[in-house]
Design a protein around this motif. Structure first.
Motif, mmCIF file in Angstrom:
data_model
loop_
_atom_site.group_PDB
_atom_site.id
_atom_site.type_symbol
_atom_site.label_atom_id
_atom_site.label_comp_id
_atom_site.label_asym_id
_atom_site.label_seq_id
_atom_site.Cartn_x
_atom_site.Cartn_y
_atom_site.Cartn_z
ATOM 1 N N LEU A 107 -1.549 16.230 1.861
ATOM 2 C CA LEU A 107 -2.252 14.976 2.107
ATOM 3 C C LEU A 107 -1.350 13.966 2.801
ATOM 4 O O LEU A 107 -1.769 13.263 3.717
ATOM 5 N N ILE A 108 -0.103 13.881 2.355
ATOM 6 C CA ILE A 108 0.849 12.949 2.954
ATOM 7 C C ILE A 108 1.008 13.239 4.442
ATOM 8 O O ILE A 108 1.045 12.321 5.275
ATOM 9 N N LYS A 109 1.077 14.512 4.793
ATOM 10 C CA LYS A 109 1.186 14.899 6.199
ATOM 11 C C LYS A 109 -0.073 14.503 6.976
ATOM 12 O O LYS A 109 0.000 13.984 8.096
ATOM 13 N N SER A 110 -1.232 14.728 6.368
ATOM 14 C CA SER A 110 -2.493 14.390 7.033
ATOM 15 C C SER A 110 -2.625 12.882 7.212
ATOM 16 O O SER A 110 -3.134 12.410 8.237
ATOM 17 N N ILE A 111 -2.156 12.111 6.242
ATOM 18 C CA ILE A 111 -2.197 10.648 6.335
ATOM 19 C C ILE A 111 -1.339 10.175 7.503
ATOM 20 O O ILE A 111 -1.724 9.292 8.275
ATOM 21 N N ALA A 112 -0.158 10.783 7.654
ATOM 22 C CA ALA A 112 0.742 10.413 8.743
ATOM 23 C C ALA A 112 0.135 10.702 10.107
ATOM 24 O O ALA A 112 0.438 10.020 11.093
ATOM 25 N N GLU A 113 -0.734 11.703 10.168
ATOM 26 C CA GLU A 113 -1.364 12.086 11.432
ATOM 27 C C GLU A 113 -2.646 11.314 11.711
ATOM 28 O O GLU A 113 -3.200 11.409 12.811
ATOM 29 N N ASN A 114 -3.116 10.540 10.720
ATOM 30 C CA ASN A 114 -4.380 9.802 10.857
ATOM 31 C C ASN A 114 -4.185 8.356 10.419
ATOM 32 O O ASN A 114 -4.716 7.917 9.388
ATOM 33 N N ARG A 115 -3.442 7.614 11.227
ATOM 34 C CA ARG A 115 -3.093 6.236 10.899
ATOM 35 C C ARG A 115 -4.286 5.286 10.964
ATOM 36 O O ARG A 115 -4.190 4.134 10.531
ATOM 37 N N HIS A 116 -5.395 5.752 11.508
ATOM 38 C CA HIS A 116 -6.564 4.878 11.605
ATOM 39 C C HIS A 116 -7.242 4.665 10.247
ATOM 40 O O HIS A 116 -8.050 3.747 10.102
ATOM 41 N N VAL A 117 -6.939 5.512 9.246
ATOM 42 C CA VAL A 117 -7.504 5.317 7.904
ATOM 43 C C VAL A 117 -6.445 4.708 6.985
ATOM 44 O O VAL A 117 -5.249 4.900 7.190
ATOM 45 N N GLN A 118 -6.903 3.987 6.008
ATOM 46 C CA GLN A 118 -6.011 3.353 5.034
ATOM 47 C C GLN A 118 -6.064 4.145 3.728
ATOM 48 O O GLN A 118 -7.074 4.132 3.034
ATOM 49 N N PHE A 119 -4.983 4.819 3.412
ATOM 50 C CA PHE A 119 -4.943 5.639 2.206
ATOM 51 C C PHE A 119 -4.690 4.759 0.983
ATOM 52 O O PHE A 119 -3.752 3.968 0.960
ATOM 53 N N GLU A 120 -5.527 4.894 -0.029
ATOM 54 C CA GLU A 120 -5.404 4.093 -1.243
ATOM 55 C C GLU A 120 -4.583 4.808 -2.321
ATOM 56 O O GLU A 120 -3.569 4.312 -2.770
#
Length: 244
Positions: A107-120
């Motif tokens: 998930l951390i890797k996917s978050i880094a690749e999708n900066r347009h979403v805000q991970f809570e």
């Protein structure tokens, strides 16, 4: 036909005996929980390529269910590796729920690749009991390829309704049982016992649309389709959304 299915299931179980032995000894579940995320990374990459247009169409209306302030609070149930992040609208605030803690690094890797979403946050919990998530706190709940493997679909959907605010929406995309009397359904029945072990509790013959229809949503938009996938066993799908 039923006897043929039983005989072929027996043959499959015999061929997969080492797998069943590991399961009987209590070793398979732990191995599967650790290894499945690595397999899922590859599978979801292929799935996303083949299902990209379906996902884009399904998630195109997500923003319509945001709060009056324009923010969209979204909970992804059974988030896996974060394969859906790329399809979410910019600024979307995402909470992830999954019972397998081994998904976190993916998930951390996917978050880094999708900066347009805000991970809570990432909540390690079964969908049947999402107690860390407050009542009515979500605008949208997303569930893709999850209802096939949960223990209790009815309880899951009760929890979905609990965490959704009034007017919030539940989005789903699930593979389901093929039509009875088709060859696809025949082979789903034959291979389901070993498939269940190989793919972390996934069931090939679930009629998940029935659970969604019974869940008590005020409005339901449900479509059945044959997904453009390489594996015929999982081509029968349902997708759509339901409003609380």
């Amino acid at each position: 036909m039923a006897l043929t299915v039983l005989l072929l299931q027996l043959a499959v179980r015999i061929l997969a005996f080492p797998l069943y032995l590991l399961h009987f000894l209590g070793l398979w579940n732990g191995m599967c929980k650790r290894c499945f995320p690595f397999l899922l990374v590859r599978l979801t990459s292929v799935y996303n390529k083949q299902m990209a247009s379906t996902k884009r169409g399904l998630f195109s209306s997500l923003q319509e269910h945001g709060s009056p302030s324009g923010k969209l609070c979204l909970l992804e149930l059974g988030c896996g590796t974060g394969a859906n992040f790329k399809f979410y609208p910019p600024g979307c605030r995402v909470t992830c729920v999954d019972p397998n803690p081994n998904f976190e690094k993916f998930l951390i890797k996917s978050i880094a690749e999708n900066r347009h979403v805000q991970f809570e946050r990432f909540v390690v919990a079964a969908g049947e009991n999402m107690h860390p998530v407050a009542d009515g706190s979500m605008d949208v709940v997303v569930c893709t390829l999850v209802l096939c493997s949960v223990e209790n679909q009815e309880r899951i959907l009760q929890e979905v309704r609990r965490v959704l605010r009034p007017g919030g929406a539940f989005y789903f995309l699930e593979h389901v049982a093929a039509e009875p009397s088709t060859w696809s359904y025949f082979w789903q029945q034959v291979l389901e016992p070993v498939w269940y072990l190989l793919f972390d509790g996934c069931n090939l013959t679930r009629e998940s649309w029935k659970a969604v229809e019974r869940a008590g949503f005020s409005r339901l938009q449900l479509q059945r389709l044959q997904a453009p996938l390489s594996w015929a066993l999982v081509r029968p799908h349902i997708c759509g959304y339901a409003v609380k």
